[in-house]
Design an enzyme around this catalytic site. Structure first.
Site, short mmCIF file in Angstrom:
data_model
loop_
_atom_site.label_atom_id
_atom_site.label_comp_id
_atom_site.label_asym_id
_atom_site.label_seq_id
_atom_site.Cartn_x
_atom_site.Cartn_y
_atom_site.Cartn_z
N LEU A 142 0.87 -1.17 0.00
CA LEU A 142 0.00 0.00 0.00
C LEU A 142 0.91 1.22 0.00
O LEU A 142 1.94 1.23 0.66
CB LEU A 142 -0.89 0.05 1.26
CG LEU A 142 -2.05 -0.95 1.38
CD1 LEU A 142 -2.81 -0.69 2.68
CD2 LEU A 142 -3.00 -0.88 0.20
N ASP A 143 0.52 2.26 -0.73
CA ASP A 143 1.28 3.51 -0.71
C ASP A 143 1.37 4.01 0.73
O ASP A 143 0.47 3.78 1.54
CB ASP A 143 0.59 4.58 -1.55
CG ASP A 143 0.63 4.27 -3.04
OD1 ASP A 143 1.47 3.44 -3.45
OD2 ASP A 143 -0.17 4.86 -3.79
N LYS A 144 2.44 4.74 1.02
CA LYS A 144 2.65 5.29 2.36
C LYS A 144 1.41 6.04 2.87
O LYS A 144 1.01 5.88 4.02
CB LYS A 144 3.85 6.24 2.35
CG LYS A 144 4.12 6.92 3.68
CD LYS A 144 5.27 7.91 3.59
CE LYS A 144 5.45 8.65 4.90
NZ LYS A 144 6.55 9.63 4.85
N ARG A 243 -5.10 6.14 -8.30
CA ARG A 243 -4.74 7.56 -8.35
C ARG A 243 -4.67 8.06 -9.79
O ARG A 243 -5.16 9.15 -10.12
CB ARG A 243 -3.42 7.77 -7.61
CG ARG A 243 -3.51 7.40 -6.13
CD ARG A 243 -2.16 7.24 -5.45
NE ARG A 243 -1.45 8.50 -5.37
CZ ARG A 243 -0.24 8.62 -4.81
NH1 ARG A 243 0.36 7.56 -4.28
NH2 ARG A 243 0.35 9.80 -4.77
#
Length: 302
Positions: A142-144, A243
């Protein structure tokens, strides 16, 4: 200014919880709230990621606080017998896997700049307390700045089983996205070929078959002229897929400056991994885990 005017304080076993009473910055707020600690000690707590504002980890000293926000301070590791996991909680653990709920602001894995303050490193330390030979393996990321459900494997075999047939093993992967503007269609999907630029920016190629095929399904949960809250299902799992596709729709994810967002009313990325359902790599059992949608997503979408 006295502490009683600035915050209210509740204690839990592993944390201190404060409600902000008036506008201020995070470091001065912490210094006053923890007046028994030295300035350096408070700065260290902040730097280590032990401070959460509402539903995300915050490390910036000058982060602006508003009345009504909740500040949670996880006590020093020693004080909680070294059992605290910073920025995440365990939803499920067995011999083969660990499933966590990750907060926004915590890295999944190490980067050149940060090696230890990651979900992977903390879980590695966690399992090695039982046996120094134990290890943790990354299955997906998962992205930060994305919160929610994430899974790790506890053996190379479990990792391979999950990754080799990821599309078949994962039965449901649902995100919730808070995006800018009113989405034109109540239900739809985005299909494109995603590539990475030399500056590491992902984008949809205008040419068919040029890049990795990515498909994102979405449905509007609620919306107004300013924001839409979407239920998002991934058919593929490409880097930054949601995104990029929300930018393609003309409704970038709130707080996602990298992909076209112009504002950040919730002061974090408006993306949350809500559901992960998959076939267990050893037992074959269907498991489903859900992490509640952050409150800030709901407050700002009417």
């Amino acid at each position: 200014m006295s502490k009683k005017h600035k915050s209210t304080n509740k204690k839990q076993a592993n944390s201190l919880i404060y409600t902000v009473k008036e506008e201020t910055e995070l470091l001065p707020f912490l210094l006053e709230s923890m007046s028994n600690r030295s300035r350096n000690s408070v700065k260290s707590i902040l730097t280590r990621g032990q401070v959460t504002v509402d539903d995300h980890i915050e490390t910036k000293h000058n982060y602006s606080l508003s009345a009504g926000q909740t500040v949670t301070i996880l006590k020093n590791k020693a004080a909680v017998k070294e059992s605290a996991l910073i920025g995440m909680s365990i939803l499920h653990e067995d011999e083969d896997i660990i499933v966590i709920n990750k907060e926004a602001g915590l890295l999944s894995i190490a980067t050149e700049k940060e090696k230890k303050q990651t979900a992977h490193h903390q879980l590695m330390e966690y399992v090695r307390r039982e046996d120094p030979q134990n290890r943790i393996f990354v299955v997906h990321r998962l992205d930060k700045d994305t919160s929610g459900v994430m899974m790790f494997a506890k053996s190379e075999k479990a990792k391979r089983t999950l990754q080799d047939a990821w599309k078949e093993n994962v039965k449901e992967r649902t995100y919730v996205a808070l995006v800018e503007g009113e989405v034109a269609k109540e239900k739809g999907y985005v299909s494109s070929w995603i590539k990475e630029s030399k500056t590491h920016l992902m984008y949809s190629s205008p040419t068919r078959n040029d890049g990795q095929h990515a498909i994102t399904h979405y449905q509007v949960i609620r919306s107004n002229k300013d924001f839409s809250l979407l239920d998002v299902q991934l058919e593929t799992g490409r880097k930054n897929q949601i995104r990029v596709h929300m930018q393609d729709l003309g409704n970038p994810v709130v707080g996602d400056k990298k992909y076209g967002s112009k504002q950040n009313i919730i002061r974090r990325l408006g993306l949350h991994a809500k559901v992960l359902a998959f076939t267990h790599p050893t037992t074959g059992e269907l498991l489903r885990f859900e992490a509640k949608v952050p409150k800030s997503f709901l407050v700002k979408s009417k």
